[in-house]
Structures are given as structure tokens and as C-alpha cells.
Write a protein that holds these residues in place. Structure first.
Motif, PDB file in Angstrom:
ATOM      1  N   ARG A  31     -22.150  20.498  11.256  1.00  0.00           N
ATOM      2  CA  ARG A  31     -22.517  21.443  12.319  1.00  0.00           C
ATOM      3  C   ARG A  31     -23.951  21.945  12.162  1.00  0.00           C
ATOM      4  N   THR A  32     -24.495  21.833  10.954  1.00  0.00           N
ATOM      5  CA  THR A  32     -25.879  22.258  10.724  1.00  0.00           C
ATOM      6  C   THR A  32     -26.879  21.139  11.001  1.00  0.00           C
ATOM      7  N   GLY A  33     -26.359  19.949  11.355  1.00  0.00           N
ATOM      8  CA  GLY A  33     -27.244  18.849  11.697  1.00  0.00           C
ATOM      9  C   GLY A  33     -27.517  17.882  10.568  1.00  0.00           C
ATOM     10  N   ARG A  34     -27.084  18.212   9.351  1.00  0.00           N
ATOM     11  CA  ARG A  34     -27.280  17.293   8.232  1.00  0.00           C
ATOM     12  C   ARG A  34     -26.237  16.183   8.268  1.00  0.00           C
ATOM     13  N   LEU A  35     -26.587  15.038   7.705  1.00  0.00           N
ATOM     14  CA  LEU A  35     -25.642  13.929   7.637  1.00  0.00           C
ATOM     15  C   LEU A  35     -24.784  14.044   6.385  1.00  0.00           C
ATOM     16  N   GLN A  36     -23.504  13.767   6.543  1.00  0.00           N
ATOM     17  CA  GLN A  36     -22.610  13.736   5.388  1.00  0.00           C
ATOM     18  C   GLN A  36     -21.895  12.386   5.347  1.00  0.00           C
ATOM     19  N   SER A  37     -21.710  11.903   4.135  1.00  0.00           N
ATOM     20  CA  SER A  37     -21.006  10.637   3.935  1.00  0.00           C
ATOM     21  C   SER A  37     -19.658  10.924   3.297  1.00  0.00           C
ATOM     22  N   LEU A  38     -18.657  10.256   3.810  1.00  0.00           N
ATOM     23  CA  LEU A  38     -17.300  10.453   3.318  1.00  0.00           C
ATOM     24  C   LEU A  38     -16.694   9.091   3.028  1.00  0.00           C
ATOM     25  N   THR A  39     -16.152   8.916   1.839  1.00  0.00           N
ATOM     26  CA  THR A  39     -15.519   7.641   1.491  1.00  0.00           C
ATOM     27  C   THR A  39     -14.152   7.889   0.873  1.00  0.00           C
ATOM     28  N   TYR A  40     -13.244   6.969   1.138  1.00  0.00           N
ATOM     29  CA  TYR A  40     -11.920   6.992   0.525  1.00  0.00           C
ATOM     30  C   TYR A  40     -11.608   5.590   0.027  1.00  0.00           C
ATOM     31  N   ASP A  41     -11.099   5.500  -1.188  1.00  0.00           N
ATOM     32  CA  ASP A  41     -10.637   4.240  -1.750  1.00  0.00           C
ATOM     33  C   ASP A  41      -9.122   4.302  -1.899  1.00  0.00           C
ATOM     34  N   VAL A  42      -8.427   3.413  -1.209  1.00  0.00           N
ATOM     35  CA  VAL A  42      -6.965   3.367  -1.257  1.00  0.00           C
ATOM     36  C   VAL A  42      -6.555   2.129  -2.047  1.00  0.00           C
ATOM     37  N   ARG A  43      -5.859   2.340  -3.136  1.00  0.00           N
ATOM     38  CA  ARG A  43      -5.437   1.217  -3.983  1.00  0.00           C
ATOM     39  C   ARG A  43      -4.433   0.338  -3.231  1.00  0.00           C
ATOM     40  N   ILE A  44      -4.578  -0.964  -3.369  1.00  0.00           N
ATOM     41  CA  ILE A  44      -3.664  -1.911  -2.730  1.00  0.00           C
ATOM     42  C   ILE A  44      -3.297  -3.022  -3.711  1.00  0.00           C
ATOM     43  N   GLU A  45      -2.235  -3.715  -3.404  1.00  0.00           N
ATOM     44  CA  GLU A  45      -1.855  -4.933  -4.110  1.00  0.00           C
ATOM     45  C   GLU A  45      -1.871  -6.070  -3.097  1.00  0.00           C
TER      46      GLU A  45
ATOM     47  N   ILE B 230       0.844  -1.193   0.000  1.00  0.00           N
ATOM     48  CA  ILE B 230       0.000   0.000   0.000  1.00  0.00           C
ATOM     49  C   ILE B 230       0.883   1.247   0.000  1.00  0.00           C
ATOM     50  N   ALA B 231       0.431   2.287  -0.676  1.00  0.00           N
ATOM     51  CA  ALA B 231       1.157   3.557  -0.670  1.00  0.00           C
ATOM     52  C   ALA B 231       0.912   4.266   0.658  1.00  0.00           C
ATOM     53  N   SER B 232       1.977   4.539   1.376  1.00  0.00           N
ATOM     54  CA  SER B 232       1.848   5.152   2.704  1.00  0.00           C
ATOM     55  C   SER B 232       1.102   6.481   2.646  1.00  0.00           C
ATOM     56  N   ALA B 233       1.426   7.303   1.636  1.00  0.00           N
ATOM     57  CA  ALA B 233       0.804   8.623   1.536  1.00  0.00           C
ATOM     58  C   ALA B 233      -0.694   8.517   1.280  1.00  0.00           C
ATOM     59  N   SER B 234      -1.117   7.525   0.480  1.00  0.00           N
ATOM     60  CA  SER B 234      -2.534   7.370   0.165  1.00  0.00           C
ATOM     61  C   SER B 234      -3.331   6.982   1.408  1.00  0.00           C
TER      62      SER B 234
END
Length: 305
Positions: A130-144, A78-82
Motif C-alpha cells: 500500500r506504500t508503493g514498495r514492491l514485496q516478493s513472496l515465495t512458498y515452497d511446497v514439498r512434493i513427491e 502433495i500435502a493438501s494443507a501445505s
């Protein structure tokens, strides 16, 4: 092959990856049923350091589930920075939402995934703004994904028994003098005896041998196991002798990046062979959350000692 876990301690995971990223662009992460291993090999970084770490699953994760045909072990390049970028993004989102710091209470899901035949380590977080709405956050990290056979070819360094083991001063205390010594020479001599009194010397010789500078610390001799205790107490053992290893000064500076993680360090000097640094996350010994082990090879022969 299946893997998923909730990252319970985002800050510590993030700090560990900061240390790894400053050392090496790519690393091997191996998930096992009880521990996560992070491995950095010496041929992939200019400082010549190897890192072999074992971090308890309970230190970072909960709801941890792993399944594979290789004894429930999954290994990956895995790339450490990613990976660091993903963790920092999640940590910032948690801080912005005001829900917490990632120390529990927020579900940060980490799992294996695949998109367009590319293996990924996926991170997902749903948190209120902070306004009470829900937010979704996703990250895909490439791996071998690595085969079990690939991992059999990667072995931890074999080193002789340590001649002395000492508990290092706090890493922030070491940073300033080590930086100054590094400015004088690219080679740093690390020396310590058994004692008591036990002392640690960091020493450099300037260009053309015109200047020698050393910094001395009073430290504590320690034993990791019964064998070290028996070796220290052996009749005729010279407890005043300074065991020494010359290393690339830059290597020690890179190790000192560990100061951002809460922990304790035991330094093992294998005379003229290598310096081994055991960074215990949190408490030292069996209660530690894990151990990051740094192997720094001897640079040159420093003559008879």
C-alpha cells in the motif's frame, strides 16, 4: 521434466483446495497438457470417499508449460494443507496490496523446483504494498514426484450404470437439513426416482428404529449422455421407483463443503452400490470449468426396494 504456469484464478484454486483439505491430508495432483487432476483415494480418509477431478487448465492458469518423458504428464503426492497454506498466503497478499483478487493482472508463478534434493512446487509473487514498495513472496511446497508406473496402479472406481440422475438443490440449501439428519443417525439414505415428478429423499432412522425422519425435495431428472436418456425412456421402466443408497452421513456432510465453490451438482444413484456426485465448476455440462467427481460407497444393504 519441466513445469511452470501463472495462477490466474487464485480464489477458485484456493477454494478447491479447501474442499480437498477438509477431506484428506494428502492428495495426488496430476498436471496434463489440458487439465489438472486432483485425486483422493478412499484408503486415506475415514469417510471412504474417493475424489477424481479434472479441471481445465484455462480455468486456473495461463502461460501454462509442461514437459516430461511421460507424455508431458507430471504426477505428484502433495500435502493438501501445505498447498492450501501457500494459496491462502498469496490470496491474502493480493488482497493486502489492493492490486486485485488474483483473477488476472498479477503474476503468480508456479513451477517445479528442487532444493537439497527435495522436489518442490514453488509459488512466487511480486506485488506492490500500500506504500508503493514492491514485496516478493515465495512458498515452497514439498512434493513427491510419482512415476508413470505408480499411476498405472491407481484406477478410478468401476461402477454400474446409474439408475437415476438428478440435479441437486443448491448445496447451502442442503447443509442445514443434512446436519440435522446426521445428528440423528450415522447412516443417511439417499433416494430418488426418475419421474416426472422427480423427487429426492434424504432419510435417517434414529437409534433403535424409534424415529424415522426424511426430507423431500422436488428435483429435475437429467441425462449426462444419450445412454441415460435411452435408459429413462425404456419401455417398462418404473419411473416411480425410488432407487436408494445408504451412506455414511459424515461423507455427505464433507461433500457439502463444495458449497464454497460456484457450481452445480448432478447426483447419480447406483442402487445399493454407491452415490456418485458430479460437481461442475461454474456452468454444468461442456461449458464447465472442470468436474470434481465424488464416489461415496454404499454402507449397508437396506433391504428389498
Amino acid at each position: 521434466m519441466r513445469f511452470r504456469a501463472c495462477v490466474e484464478n487464485v480464489p477458485t484454486f484456493c477454494k478447491i483446495m479447501q474442499v480437498i483439505d477438509r477431506l484428506q491430508k494428502k492428495c495426488i495432483i496430476q498436471f496434463k497438457p489440458d487439465v489438472m487432476r486432483i485425486i483422493c483415494l478412499s484408503d486415506a480418509n475415514e469417510a471412504g470417499i474417493q475424489v477424481w477431478s479434472e479441471i481445465k487448465v484455462s480455468t486456473l492458469f495461463n502461460e501454462y508449460r509442461i514437459q516430461s518423458n511421460a507424455d508431458n504428464i507430471i504426477s505428484m503426492n502433495i500435502a493438501s494443507a501445505s498447498l492450501l497454506h501457500a494459496l491462502q498466503g498469496i490470496q491474502n497478499a493480493l488482497a493486502t496490496s489492493g492490486t486485485g483478487s488474483g483473477l488476472g493482472g498479477e503474476e503468480v508463478l508456479m513451477k517445479l523446483a528442487k532444493k537439497n534434493d527435495q522436489a518442490l512446487l514453488n509459488f512466487a509473487l511480486t506485488t506492490p504494498t500500500r506504500t508503493g514498495r514492491l514485496q516478493s513472496l515465495t512458498y515452497d511446497v514439498r512434493i513427491e514426484v510419482l512415476r508413470a508406473l505408480d499411476m498405472t496402479k491407481i484406477n478410478e472406481p468401476l461402477c454400474p450404470d446409474a439408475d437415476t440422475l438428478v440435479l441437486l438443490p443448491s448445496l447451502p440449501t442442503l447443509r442445514s437439513p443434512v446436519e440435522r439428519l446426521r445428528a440423528l443417525s450415522s447412516t443417511l439414505f439417499v433416494r430418488a426416482n426418475i419421474g416426472p415428478p422427480t423427487k429426492l429423499l434424504l432419510e435417517v432412522t434414529g437409534d433403535e428404529n424409534e424415529v424415522k425422519v426424511k426430507v423431500e425435495f422436488g428435483v429435475k431428472y437429467v441425462q449426462i449422455n444419450r445412454q441415460e436418456e435411452e435408459d429413462a425412456e425404456a419401455p417398462g421402466k418404473d419411473k416411480e421407483r425410488l432407487y436408494s443408497v445408504p451412506i455414511v452421513a459424515k461423507s455427505f456432510v464433507k461433500f457439502l463443503n463444495c458449497h464454497i465453490v460456484n457450481g452445480h451438482v448432478i447426483a447419480a444413484i447406483c442402487h445399493r452400490h454407491c452415490l456418485i456426485l458430479y460437481f461442475y465448476i461454474g456452468s454444468a455440462g461442456a461449458d464447465a470449468g472442470g468436474v470434481l467427481t465424488f464416489y461415496i460407497p454404499s454402507l449397508v444393504d437396506d433391504g428389498p426396494m
